[in-house]
Motif scaffolding. Structure first.
Motif, PDB file in Angstrom:
ATOM      1  N   ARG A  94      -9.472  13.805 108.075  1.00 35.55           N
ATOM      2  CA  ARG A  94      -8.572  12.796 107.532  1.00 35.55           C
ATOM      3  C   ARG A  94      -7.549  12.344 108.562  1.00 35.55           C
ATOM      4  O   ARG A  94      -7.193  11.175 108.630  1.00 35.55           O
ATOM      5  CB  ARG A  94      -7.840  13.379 106.328  1.00 35.55           C
ATOM      6  CG  ARG A  94      -8.014  12.559 105.061  1.00 35.55           C
ATOM      7  CD  ARG A  94      -7.249  13.181 103.933  1.00 35.55           C
ATOM      8  NE  ARG A  94      -5.819  13.176 104.176  1.00 35.55           N
ATOM      9  CZ  ARG A  94      -4.968  14.069 103.659  1.00 35.55           C
ATOM     10  NH1 ARG A  94      -5.420  15.056 102.904  1.00 35.55           N
ATOM     11  NH2 ARG A  94      -3.685  13.984 103.916  1.00 35.55           N
ATOM     12  N   VAL A  95      -7.065  13.315 109.372  1.00 35.71           N
ATOM     13  CA  VAL A  95      -5.999  13.003 110.315  1.00 35.71           C
ATOM     14  C   VAL A  95      -6.452  11.925 111.305  1.00 35.71           C
ATOM     15  O   VAL A  95      -5.678  11.047 111.676  1.00 35.71           O
ATOM     16  CB  VAL A  95      -5.496  14.307 110.990  1.00 35.71           C
ATOM     17  CG1 VAL A  95      -6.202  14.612 112.277  1.00 35.71           C
ATOM     18  CG2 VAL A  95      -4.004  14.269 111.190  1.00 35.71           C
TER      19      VAL A  95
ATOM     20  N   GLN B 242       2.177  22.415 115.292  1.00 37.57           N
ATOM     21  CA  GLN B 242       2.537  21.039 115.627  1.00 37.57           C
ATOM     22  C   GLN B 242       1.842  20.584 116.914  1.00 37.57           C
ATOM     23  O   GLN B 242       1.284  19.494 116.985  1.00 37.57           O
ATOM     24  CB  GLN B 242       4.056  20.996 115.800  1.00 37.57           C
ATOM     25  CG  GLN B 242       4.617  19.620 115.975  1.00 37.57           C
ATOM     26  CD  GLN B 242       6.131  19.652 116.040  1.00 37.57           C
ATOM     27  OE1 GLN B 242       6.822  19.873 115.058  1.00 37.57           O
ATOM     28  NE2 GLN B 242       6.674  19.456 117.220  1.00 37.57           N
TER      29      GLN B 242
ATOM     30  N   GLU C 188       1.332   6.413 108.370  1.00 38.05           N
ATOM     31  CA  GLU C 188       0.084   6.291 107.624  1.00 38.05           C
ATOM     32  C   GLU C 188      -0.178   4.855 107.192  1.00 38.05           C
ATOM     33  O   GLU C 188      -1.223   4.536 106.680  1.00 38.05           O
ATOM     34  CB  GLU C 188       0.065   7.246 106.417  1.00 38.05           C
ATOM     35  CG  GLU C 188      -0.080   8.669 106.884  1.00 38.05           C
ATOM     36  CD  GLU C 188      -0.954   9.523 105.978  1.00 38.05           C
ATOM     37  OE1 GLU C 188      -2.123   9.197 105.772  1.00 38.05           O
ATOM     38  OE2 GLU C 188      -0.439  10.534 105.489  1.00 38.05           O
TER      39      GLU C 188
ATOM     40  N   ASP D 106       0.077  17.524 106.642  1.00 39.42           N
ATOM     41  CA  ASP D 106      -0.880  18.397 105.950  1.00 39.42           C
ATOM     42  C   ASP D 106      -1.617  19.263 106.970  1.00 39.42           C
ATOM     43  O   ASP D 106      -1.833  20.454 106.751  1.00 39.42           O
ATOM     44  CB  ASP D 106      -1.924  17.572 105.180  1.00 39.42           C
ATOM     45  CG  ASP D 106      -1.292  16.793 104.033  1.00 39.42           C
ATOM     46  OD1 ASP D 106      -0.156  17.134 103.648  1.00 39.42           O
ATOM     47  OD2 ASP D 106      -1.925  15.849 103.536  1.00 39.42           O
ATOM     48  N   LEU D 107      -2.000  18.651 108.089  1.00 41.60           N
ATOM     49  CA  LEU D 107      -2.722  19.395 109.123  1.00 41.60           C
ATOM     50  C   LEU D 107      -1.827  20.482 109.720  1.00 41.60           C
ATOM     51  O   LEU D 107      -2.261  21.627 109.892  1.00 41.60           O
ATOM     52  CB  LEU D 107      -3.219  18.444 110.222  1.00 41.60           C
ATOM     53  CG  LEU D 107      -3.994  19.087 111.361  1.00 41.60           C
ATOM     54  CD1 LEU D 107      -5.235  19.815 110.856  1.00 41.60           C
ATOM     55  CD2 LEU D 107      -4.406  18.060 112.411  1.00 41.60           C
TER      56      LEU D 107
ATOM     57  N   ILE E 149      -4.962  17.284 118.375  1.00 40.21           N
ATOM     58  CA  ILE E 149      -6.102  16.788 117.596  1.00 40.21           C
ATOM     59  C   ILE E 149      -5.989  15.288 117.376  1.00 40.21           C
ATOM     60  O   ILE E 149      -6.973  14.559 117.449  1.00 40.21           O
ATOM     61  CB  ILE E 149      -6.202  17.576 116.263  1.00 40.21           C
ATOM     62  CG1 ILE E 149      -6.808  18.951 116.565  1.00 40.21           C
ATOM     63  CG2 ILE E 149      -7.008  16.831 115.207  1.00 40.21           C
ATOM     64  CD1 ILE E 149      -6.675  19.963 115.471  1.00 40.21           C
TER      65      ILE E 149
ATOM     66  N   ILE F 179      -0.932  21.794 118.229  1.00 43.37           N
ATOM     67  CA  ILE F 179      -2.377  21.641 118.012  1.00 43.37           C
ATOM     68  C   ILE F 179      -2.641  20.351 117.238  1.00 43.37           C
ATOM     69  O   ILE F 179      -3.566  19.604 117.562  1.00 43.37           O
ATOM     70  CB  ILE F 179      -2.954  22.873 117.263  1.00 43.37           C
ATOM     71  CG1 ILE F 179      -2.804  24.138 118.126  1.00 43.37           C
ATOM     72  CG2 ILE F 179      -4.403  22.654 116.882  1.00 43.37           C
ATOM     73  CD1 ILE F 179      -3.194  25.428 117.431  1.00 43.37           C
TER      74      ILE F 179
ATOM     75  N   GLU G  82      -1.620  23.309 107.254  1.00 41.70           N
ATOM     76  CA  GLU G  82      -2.859  24.102 107.179  1.00 41.70           C
ATOM     77  C   GLU G  82      -3.008  24.988 108.424  1.00 41.70           C
ATOM     78  O   GLU G  82      -3.372  26.158 108.322  1.00 41.70           O
ATOM     79  CB  GLU G  82      -4.087  23.189 107.060  1.00 41.70           C
ATOM     80  CG  GLU G  82      -4.230  22.495 105.717  1.00 41.70           C
ATOM     81  CD  GLU G  82      -4.409  23.454 104.555  1.00 41.70           C
ATOM     82  OE1 GLU G  82      -4.981  24.539 104.763  1.00 41.70           O
ATOM     83  OE2 GLU G  82      -3.962  23.130 103.443  1.00 41.70           O
TER      84      GLU G  82
ATOM     85  N   GLY H  98       2.290  12.156 105.667  1.00 40.76           N
ATOM     86  CA  GLY H  98       0.926  12.358 105.186  1.00 40.76           C
ATOM     87  C   GLY H  98       0.056  13.345 105.925  1.00 40.76           C
ATOM     88  O   GLY H  98       0.418  14.513 106.101  1.00 40.76           O
ATOM     89  N   ALA H  99      -1.089  12.863 106.391  1.00 46.53           N
ATOM     90  CA  ALA H  99      -2.148  13.731 106.911  1.00 46.53           C
ATOM     91  C   ALA H  99      -1.696  14.638 108.053  1.00 46.53           C
ATOM     92  O   ALA H  99      -2.082  15.803 108.112  1.00 46.53           O
ATOM     93  CB  ALA H  99      -3.344  12.894 107.338  1.00 46.53           C
ATOM     94  N   ILE H 100      -0.879  14.133 108.969  1.00 49.01           N
ATOM     95  CA  ILE H 100      -0.496  14.956 110.118  1.00 49.01           C
ATOM     96  C   ILE H 100       0.326  16.159 109.652  1.00 49.01           C
ATOM     97  O   ILE H 100       0.137  17.276 110.152  1.00 49.01           O
ATOM     98  CB  ILE H 100       0.223  14.117 111.216  1.00 49.01           C
ATOM     99  CG1 ILE H 100       0.439  14.939 112.489  1.00 49.01           C
ATOM    100  CG2 ILE H 100       1.569  13.570 110.768  1.00 49.01           C
ATOM    101  CD1 ILE H 100      -0.591  14.715 113.535  1.00 49.01           C
TER     102      ILE H 100
END
Lengths: 197, 197
Positions: free
Chosen positions: A48-49, B25, A64, B8-9, B31, B27, B12, B4-6
């Protein structure tokens, strides 16, 4: 060393920054014994990223949508523009709660050894933002190291003739630090920038 | 902190062992700027590892089929069985090239504080393997710490009455180490286990 997928995972993890062979192995075995839902979530967010995260078309922070949260916020002042190297610097400054203006993320610093010049950074985009005349003060918040200083000096030289105030974050002793252990350059800067109490 | 996604990543990644908020952060931003093919490969292997990696039905090492590579290898001796805690210990011993027998992976060590007793380990499975009578020597290669020693002692007590030789890896000074910096327990063990030259 291991069979199939687990070795592939160790190899892939080992390519991430700051993850050595031992940590890659440790993470891989953690994943092997983790809840499948957690692993799926990590795999999903990884995909998703790349699809969802873009860079703000105004300030080049991570976003986003077309514009990032800060550029969309009408309560922030357009008169103060803070120039930083990376999106993580925006987060660091936001955490202080001291700044209510806008940001501009350069995407790095000038580094001739790595072949990074002003053209590789969002300097042209900064100049065209400043062209609108709304900005009264440009705060240069690049890192206090050689590359960051060079970048700040370069931008200051370009912007000063436009009649915009250009400032640089103060250098000095870190709060909670110990004078005895400060390096001589930091201590020298602290002297240079001493203020009346 | 991020949108958002960043974020969440980062969240995780921060749940993985040995990955703090700063590395998560770092990593995540790596990505974000990495080749999409690399990211897809990492996401794919994460999913694959849960589907494909199983544990060998004989020795409980990681495997991609019913049995692991070592258990399938007909050239290895069935007379020597080496008991280890984790699959990574198998890899460490294989790297020495000193051992040509088989392995048995317990899946941990006895640790009463964490509620891990012999029933949580593959001890019963070890006993039934030894029942076949092929094994002449059982080498206890659990970690040289309290839990590993307790596990080795426990297994030795169970196996000795079966008439199988039970041995433990030697404790002593690490090769290339410095006598002066050895801890007193290690140095004491090195004295205890001294050999004629």
């Amino acid at each position: 060393m291991y069979e199939g997928a687990i070795q592939d995972l160790i190899d892939e993890l080992g390519r991430l920054p700051g993850v050595g062979p031992k940590s890659a192995q440790r993470i891989a075995f953690h994943i092997l014994s983790a809840d499948p839902a957690d692993v799926t979530r990590l795999a999903t967010v990884l995909n998703r990223v790349k699809d969802q995260v873009r860079f703000c078309t105004t300030c080049y922070n991570v976003a986003e949508s077309e514009q990032c949260r800060i550029c969309r916020d009408p309560r922030r002042s357009d008169e103060f523009l803070c120039v930083v190297e990376e999106p993580k610097d925006v987060v660091a400054i936001e955490r202080t709660g001291e700044f209510r203006g806008r940001y501009h993320v350069l995407g790095g610093a000038i580094n001739p050894l790595e072949g990074i010049g002003p053209d590789n950074l969002k300097v042209r985009e900064l100049m065209s933002r400043l062209g609108s005349g709304e900005v009264k003060e440009l705060i240069l918040a690049t890192d206090p190291n050689t590359e960051g200083e060079a970048t700040a000096t370069y931008i200051a030289l370009l912007v000063k003739p436009m009649g915009i105030d250009v400032t640089r974050l103060a250098s000095g002793l870190p709060v909670g630090g110990d004078l005895e252990y400060a390096d001589e350059i930091t201590l020298g800067r602290a002297f240079e920038g001493r203020r009346a109490v």
